[in-house]
Design a protein around this motif. Sequence first.
Motif, PDB file in Angstrom:
ATOM      1  N   ALA A 212       0.832  -1.204   0.000  1.00 41.67           N
ATOM      2  CA  ALA A 212       0.000   0.000   0.000  1.00 41.67           C
ATOM      3  C   ALA A 212       0.863   1.249   0.000  1.00 41.67           C
ATOM      4  O   ALA A 212       0.576   2.225  -0.716  1.00 41.67           O
ATOM      5  N   GLN A 213       1.937   1.252   0.801  1.00 43.03           N
ATOM      6  CA  GLN A 213       2.811   2.427   0.857  1.00 43.03           C
ATOM      7  C   GLN A 213       3.438   2.701  -0.501  1.00 43.03           C
ATOM      8  O   GLN A 213       3.568   3.857  -0.925  1.00 43.03           O
ATOM      9  N   SER A 214       3.811   1.641  -1.201  1.00 42.39           N
ATOM     10  CA  SER A 214       4.410   1.813  -2.526  1.00 42.39           C
ATOM     11  C   SER A 214       3.409   2.398  -3.514  1.00 42.39           C
ATOM     12  O   SER A 214       3.757   3.264  -4.325  1.00 42.39           O
ATOM     13  N   VAL A 215       2.160   1.925  -3.462  1.00 44.83           N
ATOM     14  CA  VAL A 215       1.132   2.460  -4.358  1.00 44.83           C
ATOM     15  C   VAL A 215       0.877   3.932  -4.052  1.00 44.83           C
ATOM     16  O   VAL A 215       0.775   4.767  -4.965  1.00 44.83           O
ATOM     17  N   MET A 216       0.783   4.287  -2.780  1.00 49.33           N
ATOM     18  CA  MET A 216       0.541   5.684  -2.419  1.00 49.33           C
ATOM     19  C   MET A 216       1.706   6.580  -2.820  1.00 49.33           C
ATOM     20  O   MET A 216       1.524   7.756  -3.135  1.00 49.33           O
ATOM     21  N   ALA A 217       2.911   6.009  -2.812  1.00 49.43           N
ATOM     22  CA  ALA A 217       4.095   6.807  -3.146  1.00 49.43           C
ATOM     23  C   ALA A 217       4.320   6.933  -4.647  1.00 49.43           C
ATOM     24  O   ALA A 217       4.733   7.989  -5.135  1.00 49.43           O
ATOM     25  N   THR A 218       4.036   5.833  -5.386  1.00 53.59           N
ATOM     26  CA  THR A 218       4.399   5.817  -6.809  1.00 53.59           C
ATOM     27  C   THR A 218       3.212   5.763  -7.755  1.00 53.59           C
ATOM     28  O   THR A 218       3.349   6.084  -8.936  1.00 53.59           O
ATOM     29  N   GLY A 219       2.075   5.309  -7.276  1.00 47.93           N
ATOM     30  CA  GLY A 219       0.920   5.145  -8.146  1.00 47.93           C
ATOM     31  C   GLY A 219       0.958   3.869  -8.961  1.00 47.93           C
ATOM     32  O   GLY A 219       0.011   3.563  -9.690  1.00 47.93           O
ATOM     33  N   LYS A 220       2.028   3.093  -8.835  1.00 47.91           N
ATOM     34  CA  LYS A 220       2.159   1.853  -9.594  1.00 47.91           C
ATOM     35  C   LYS A 220       1.443   0.720  -8.872  1.00 47.91           C
ATOM     36  O   LYS A 220       1.637   0.515  -7.679  1.00 47.91           O
ATOM     37  N   ILE A 221       0.623  -0.016  -9.605  1.00 48.70           N
ATOM     38  CA  ILE A 221      -0.169  -1.089  -9.018  1.00 48.70           C
ATOM     39  C   ILE A 221       0.597  -2.409  -9.108  1.00 48.70           C
ATOM     40  O   ILE A 221       0.958  -2.847 -10.207  1.00 48.70           O
ATOM     41  N   PRO A 222       0.870  -3.063  -7.981  1.00 50.17           N
ATOM     42  CA  PRO A 222       1.603  -4.331  -8.020  1.00 50.17           C
ATOM     43  C   PRO A 222       0.747  -5.449  -8.605  1.00 50.17           C
ATOM     44  O   PRO A 222      -0.474  -5.430  -8.498  1.00 50.17           O
ATOM     45  N   GLY A 223       1.410  -6.404  -9.223  1.00 50.15           N
ATOM     46  CA  GLY A 223       0.701  -7.547  -9.792  1.00 50.15           C
ATOM     47  C   GLY A 223       1.086  -8.833  -9.094  1.00 50.15           C
ATOM     48  O   GLY A 223       1.668  -8.824  -8.010  1.00 50.15           O
ATOM     49  N   ARG A 224       0.765  -9.951  -9.706  1.00 55.57           N
ATOM     50  CA  ARG A 224       1.046 -11.258  -9.129  1.00 55.57           C
ATOM     51  C   ARG A 224       2.439 -11.721  -9.529  1.00 55.57           C
ATOM     52  O   ARG A 224       2.809 -11.673 -10.704  1.00 55.57           O
ATOM     53  N   LEU A 225       3.198 -12.186  -8.544  1.00 56.73           N
ATOM     54  CA  LEU A 225       4.565 -12.652  -8.772  1.00 56.73           C
ATOM     55  C   LEU A 225       4.751 -14.102  -8.336  1.00 56.73           C
ATOM     56  O   LEU A 225       5.872 -14.540  -8.105  1.00 56.73           O
ATOM     57  N   GLY A 226       3.644 -14.832  -8.208  1.00 53.45           N
ATOM     58  CA  GLY A 226       3.768 -16.198  -7.722  1.00 53.45           C
ATOM     59  C   GLY A 226       4.297 -16.186  -6.307  1.00 53.45           C
ATOM     60  O   GLY A 226       3.767 -15.507  -5.433  1.00 53.45           O
ATOM     61  N   SER A 227       5.383 -16.905  -6.068  1.00 44.67           N
ATOM     62  CA  SER A 227       6.001 -16.912  -4.739  1.00 44.67           C
ATOM     63  C   SER A 227       7.076 -15.838  -4.604  1.00 44.67           C
ATOM     64  O   SER A 227       7.744 -15.746  -3.576  1.00 44.67           O
ATOM     65  N   GLY A 228       7.252 -15.025  -5.642  1.00 44.39           N
ATOM     66  CA  GLY A 228       8.273 -13.992  -5.612  1.00 44.39           C
ATOM     67  C   GLY A 228       7.889 -12.791  -4.759  1.00 44.39           C
ATOM     68  O   GLY A 228       6.762 -12.674  -4.277  1.00 44.39           O
ATOM     69  N   HIS A 229       8.858 -11.880  -4.582  1.00 42.16           N
ATOM     70  CA  HIS A 229       8.673 -10.694  -3.751  1.00 42.16           C
ATOM     71  C   HIS A 229       8.953  -9.452  -4.598  1.00 42.16           C
ATOM     72  O   HIS A 229       9.924  -9.430  -5.356  1.00 42.16           O
ATOM     73  N   PRO A 230       8.131  -8.418  -4.491  1.00 46.48           N
ATOM     74  CA  PRO A 230       8.323  -7.244  -5.343  1.00 46.48           C
ATOM     75  C   PRO A 230       9.575  -6.440  -5.025  1.00 46.48           C
ATOM     76  O   PRO A 230      10.058  -5.675  -5.873  1.00 46.48           O
ATOM     77  N   ASN A 231      10.141  -6.599  -3.831  1.00 39.07           N
ATOM     78  CA  ASN A 231      11.249  -5.744  -3.409  1.00 39.07           C
ATOM     79  C   ASN A 231      12.595  -6.447  -3.295  1.00 39.07           C
ATOM     80  O   ASN A 231      13.583  -5.810  -2.934  1.00 39.07           O
ATOM     81  N   MET A 232      12.637  -7.757  -3.555  1.00 43.95           N
ATOM     82  CA  MET A 232      13.904  -8.475  -3.441  1.00 43.95           C
ATOM     83  C   MET A 232      13.908  -9.704  -4.336  1.00 43.95           C
ATOM     84  O   MET A 232      12.859 -10.250  -4.664  1.00 43.95           O
ATOM     85  N   ALA A 233      15.105 -10.119  -4.721  1.00 44.25           N
ATOM     86  CA  ALA A 233      15.264 -11.312  -5.560  1.00 44.25           C
ATOM     87  C   ALA A 233      16.688 -11.840  -5.371  1.00 44.25           C
ATOM     88  O   ALA A 233      17.630 -11.054  -5.194  1.00 44.25           O
ATOM     89  N   PRO A 234      16.849 -13.171  -5.387  1.00 43.89           N
ATOM     90  CA  PRO A 234      15.813 -14.212  -5.488  1.00 43.89           C
ATOM     91  C   PRO A 234      15.151 -14.462  -4.129  1.00 43.89           C
ATOM     92  O   PRO A 234      15.833 -14.613  -3.124  1.00 43.89           O
ATOM     93  N   TYR A 235      13.860 -14.498  -4.126  1.00 42.79           N
ATOM     94  CA  TYR A 235      13.091 -14.716  -2.897  1.00 42.79           C
ATOM     95  C   TYR A 235      11.811 -15.409  -3.323  1.00 42.79           C
ATOM     96  O   TYR A 235      10.761 -14.797  -3.454  1.00 42.79           O
ATOM     97  N   GLN A 236      11.918 -16.733  -3.570  1.00 39.92           N
ATOM     98  CA  GLN A 236      10.767 -17.454  -4.122  1.00 39.92           C
ATOM     99  C   GLN A 236      11.008 -18.957  -4.142  1.00 39.92           C
ATOM    100  O   GLN A 236      12.031 -19.444  -3.659  1.00 39.92           O
TER     101      GLN A 236
END
Length: 395
Positions: A212-236
């Motif tokens: 939510a904080q990222s959306v409020m800050a950037t306006g970008k809507i996150p999508g589905r990443l399976g078991s992945g993480h939007p802020n780090m990799a590899p994390y899945q």
Amino acid sequence: MAGPLAGIKVLELARTLAGPYCSMILADMGADVLKVEQPGLGDETRGFAPPALEGESCYYLSLNKNKQGITLNLKTEEGKQIVRELVKDADVLIENFRTGTMEKLGLGYDVLKEINPRLVYCAVSGFGRTGPMKDEPAYDLVMQAYGGLMSVTGEADRPPVKVGFSVVDLTTGMYACIGTLLALWAREKTGRGQFVEASLLESIVSLQTYLAQSVMATGKIPGRLGSGHPNMAPYQVFESKDSYVVIAVTNDQLWRKMCDALGLDDLKEHPKFAVNADRVKNRTELIELMSEYARCRTTEEISTKLKEAGVPGGPINNIADVLADPQVIHRGMIQEVEHPTIGTLKMLGIPIKLSETPGSVRMAPPTLGQNNIEVLSRLGYSPEDIAIFKDKGVI
């Protein structure tokens, strides 16, 4: 040894999941919880079967340990009067009826606080007790969808899916418990109870945190990443030679440790992957390369190397694996209690550990109306009164 809530009396007028889960947490910590159910039917989770043990729904059993139980028909004046009698010395009342139901019954907070000004009244609802959607019904699945959780759960090229547990209901139960405890603490200073609310909507919104904080800050809507993480990799999750394995790299130091452990020397200092920001940016390429590596090795081989290097990761256990895990057993998360019809019943233990006033599993979930005679006798009703209540459908 008595739990920290020993002496606190809780009246549960709740059913299904969130409300009963809240009161069970209180009961596990020593509170005296009295569950009130509809005569003949009981909590609707009694019908959530199979699976069942000796006719008792496993779903119901999982949410109602350490409670006593009575049946009351709240549509009768006698049933309402019994509730009012119980409220006189209750510390907490928990309910999750549709908005306005308790008021129509003459048992709303404004009425009950006049009977007992010290009462902490906890209302659990779908969308909250005020606002344009206050009258709308809600279930966990509905709120996982409405509250945004399903929009970020699942694979990018597949339909949205729900989380395997009823996470919205359970979180709401925990928030309701926290709110109740806060109100009890405030009462120590003011001498007065208060109205406490927890809703499925607000619970799932609050869990969005960094998304939510990222959306409020950037306006970008996150999508589905399976078991992945939007802020780090590899994390899945990665598919291995024989099953699946989790690799959780949360910083650049762990990245280097992982590369050393798995022999990924060509990736370790690669300019596309050396720092987390670049690994996230080049996620697709990185995951493809790591997937090629994982598919050629077993889960045990990868897990062992990660563990030796101090890198978080490992196999995906099923529920039976978890319940048999030595660490889970050592921590007392599997307990046994005697049930009146089932016999020895295994149940989950207490997740919060207190050194001086620990919680405990003391009683099996009550059968329907198990404590009717005991509770009503304590209120001063005679055996003749109780027989009349039964004949009239009050209990």
